[in-house]
Design an enzyme around this catalytic site. Structure first.
Site, short mmCIF file in Angstrom:
data_model
loop_
_atom_site.label_atom_id
_atom_site.label_comp_id
_atom_site.label_asym_id
_atom_site.label_seq_id
_atom_site.Cartn_x
_atom_site.Cartn_y
_atom_site.Cartn_z
N SER A 197 0.83 -1.20 0.00
CA SER A 197 0.00 0.00 0.00
C SER A 197 0.86 1.25 0.00
O SER A 197 0.46 2.29 -0.52
CB SER A 197 -0.90 0.01 1.23
N LEU B 16 4.07 4.05 7.50
CA LEU B 16 3.89 3.26 6.28
C LEU B 16 2.97 2.08 6.53
O LEU B 16 2.80 1.64 7.65
CB LEU B 16 5.25 2.76 5.78
N CYS B 17 2.43 1.57 5.45
CA CYS B 17 1.50 0.44 5.48
C CYS B 17 2.08 -0.74 6.25
O CYS B 17 3.25 -1.01 6.06
CB CYS B 17 1.16 0.02 4.07
N PRO B 18 1.38 -1.49 7.05
CA PRO B 18 -0.04 -1.30 7.36
C PRO B 18 -0.25 -0.53 8.67
O PRO B 18 -1.31 -0.62 9.26
CB PRO B 18 -0.52 -2.74 7.53
N ILE B 19 0.77 0.19 9.11
CA ILE B 19 0.71 0.79 10.45
C ILE B 19 -0.44 1.82 10.61
O ILE B 19 -1.09 1.83 11.65
CB ILE B 19 2.07 1.40 10.86
#
Ligand code: SF4
Ligand code: SF4
Lengths: 437, 79
Positions: A197, B16-19
């Site tokens: 993502s 940053l993902c998925p934080i």
């Protein structure tokens, strides 16, 4: 709790175990000489030497249940062979060894004289826990959100186009080249690149593909597969299906996964089993692609852009389980000036302590910091101020270890180092534009 | 302009993902049903991840906007 509910829960857990019980798992469950060699091989035990952290000890919790169900002696005389009926308290007590103190790294497996796959046993334990709603809530939520994004792909398509347009602009500015494109939904492209993502997995890849003149298109989805961590083949398959369907629809020759160890393990090694056959495309890690580009001279790199000593942390999934040991080193030797090996490295490298989905579970922060002590010592001993890795999970964990153990290093992804070297080479070779007349 | 009453704010910039999703999932448990969390983030992946997370967890995405690289969104706790 009533007896009926207890029985239902236990039956559900045992049913989940039966569903994943293939020949590999049976072999792992039946063989163990209790020699204890696996203890020191496990980073969790090496970092925090407690008896319950010995891989064979955590596997024994599942073995005892398996013996009760499948061993003829275990069925008749359970006490004789250490067989045990599964109870709800046993299930509750399985959550910590299965989800928090085993990162499924398989270092114990390659050091076991019999090759006992404790990670496979712990994955079966995770399957039992997931089936009885005992899996960490966060992993379940992340897996379900990924599936939802696949089920409502049309709704997300426009949002994603908007995101990608913004990223394309950023990549153009960084490279100083307005012709750079981030193609989306490009029918017939050779490569379907699957990032995460985060923009940080898309921007450097866009620059690298542009410079290598590659035929590529960006995936709508992210590479991570939290279904794998849950030990839940149904969720894992649903998450992988989004990418498989997209690759088939676009007719690509290969799917290239970003720097993510478990994503690689999931699509490269596990998914063909979930789907019951090979895919009509190859699956590779960006690390392999980068090594090819370097070898083929498709990227001009100036290693002076990365002058400080760099050491490399091998991801368990890429190196030990996936065999990608030489590829990142080909890239590093071309992109940095001073590459220093960590000891041990390659397939013997110690897990960072954050694998198996652990970095996404906030309540186990202290557990994973403790389990990372061995890794912190390795990094300190390597003495390099920069630690490179090609796995997002490792990157997050190493960044946390850096703060926790005051390592005073910089943690970077392999692609970042390549982009640095590439930008410097490009600037050096840039021909100044003629001044306007 | 926006009449939604915000009960808690979260700064997820730089994560940053998925934080960001992980932090949001933790935070939603700290407010009562009906209350709203407003958050800001910088990672564009949030634009797709937060709506997907709201859908699966049954929370209400009140709004999500992006301006100058900063994404701001508001989520109402429904359950
Ligand atoms: S090294 Fe292998 S055989 Fe020895 S205790 Fe560990 S799992 Fe069992
Ligand atoms: S798989 Fe890794 S974490 Fe799990 S028991 Fe083996 S060495 Fe330890």
């Amino acid at each position: 709790m009533s007896e009926t509910v207890r029985t239902e829960t236990i039956n559900t857990a045992l049913g989940a175990l039966e569903r994943v019980l293939d020949r590999r798992l049976v072999a792992a469950l039946e063989v163990c000489a209790r020699c204890g060699i696996c203890a020191e091989a496990c980073h969790v035990y090496a970092s925090d030497p407690r008896p319950e952290h010995v891989p064979a000890a955590r596997a024994e919790r599942v073995r005892a249940v398996y013996r009760r169900q499948h061993d003829p002696l275990g069925k008749l005389f359970p006490w004789l062979v250490g067989a045990k009926d599964l109870t709800e308290p046993d299930l509750d007590a399985l959550a910590e060894p299965a989800f928090a103190s085993c990162t499924l790294c398989r270092r114990c497996t390659i050091n076991c004289p019999f090759g006992v796959d404790t990670a496979l046993i712990m994955r079966a334990a995770r399957a039992m826990l997931t089936a009885t709603d005992r899996a960490p809530e966060m992993l379940v939520m992340l897996a379900d959100a990924a599936i939802a994004r696949g089920e409502h792909a049309e709704e997300f398509r426009e949002i994603y186009r908007e995101i990608v347009a913004g990223l394309e602009h950023e990549a153009q500015e960084r490279l100083g080249d307005p012709t750079l494109r981030i193609p989306l939904d490009q029918q017939g492209a050779e490569i379907l690149y699957v990032g995460l993502s985060g923009a940080h997995t898309i921007l450097p890849a866009a620059i690298i593909f542009h410079e290598a003149n590659a035929s590529w298109t960006l995936s709508m989805f992210e590479a991570s597969n939290y279904g794998l961590f849950l030990g839940d083949p149904a969720r894992a398959k649903a998450i992988a299906r989004r990418i498989v369907d997209e690759a088939v629809r676009l007719g690509v020759k290969e799917v290239v996964l970003t720097e993510c160890g478990h994503a690689y393990a999931a699509l490269r090694w596990e998914a063909p089993n979930w789907f019951g056959g090979e895919f009509p495309f190859k699956v590779r890690s960006i690390v392999e692609v980068l090594a090819d580009y370097v070898r083929d001279g498709r990227l001009a790199l100036d290693p002076t852009a990365n002058p400080e000593p760099v050491t490399y942390h091998d991801s368990c999934n890429l190196a030990r389980n996936g065999g990608l040991i030489e590829a990142p080193r080909i890239v590093l030797r071309a992109a940095v000036q001073n590459f220093v090996e960590m000891n041990p490295h390659g397939k013997e490298n110690f897990c960072c302590g954050g694998g198996g989905g652990l970095v996404a579970i906030p309540e186990w922060f202290e557990t994973r910091m403790r389990a990372g002590r061995k890794k912190a010592e390795q990094i300190r001993a390597a003495g390099a101020p920069v630690v490179a890795t090609s796995c997002e999970n490792c990157n997050l964990q190493l960044t946390d270890l850096n703060g926790y153990y005051d390592l005073n290093v910089q943690v970077v992804g392999l692609m970042e180092l390549v982009v640095n070297a590439l930008l410097k080479a490009r600037r050096r070779h840039a021909v100044p534009l003629p001044e306007a007349a | 302009m926006d009449a939604v009453q915000v009960n808690k704010t979260l700064d997820l910039k730089g994560l940053l993902c998925p934080i960001p999703v992980v932090k949001m999932a933790q935070a939603i448990k700290t407010v009562a049903v009906g209350e709203v969390i407003e958050a800001t983030a910088t990672d564009p992946g949030v634009m797709a991840d937060i709506p997907a997370w709201c859908r699966t967890t049954g929370q209400e995405l009140v709004r999500i906007t992006r301006e100058n690289g900063v994404i701001s969104f508001a989520v109402r706790r429904v359950k």
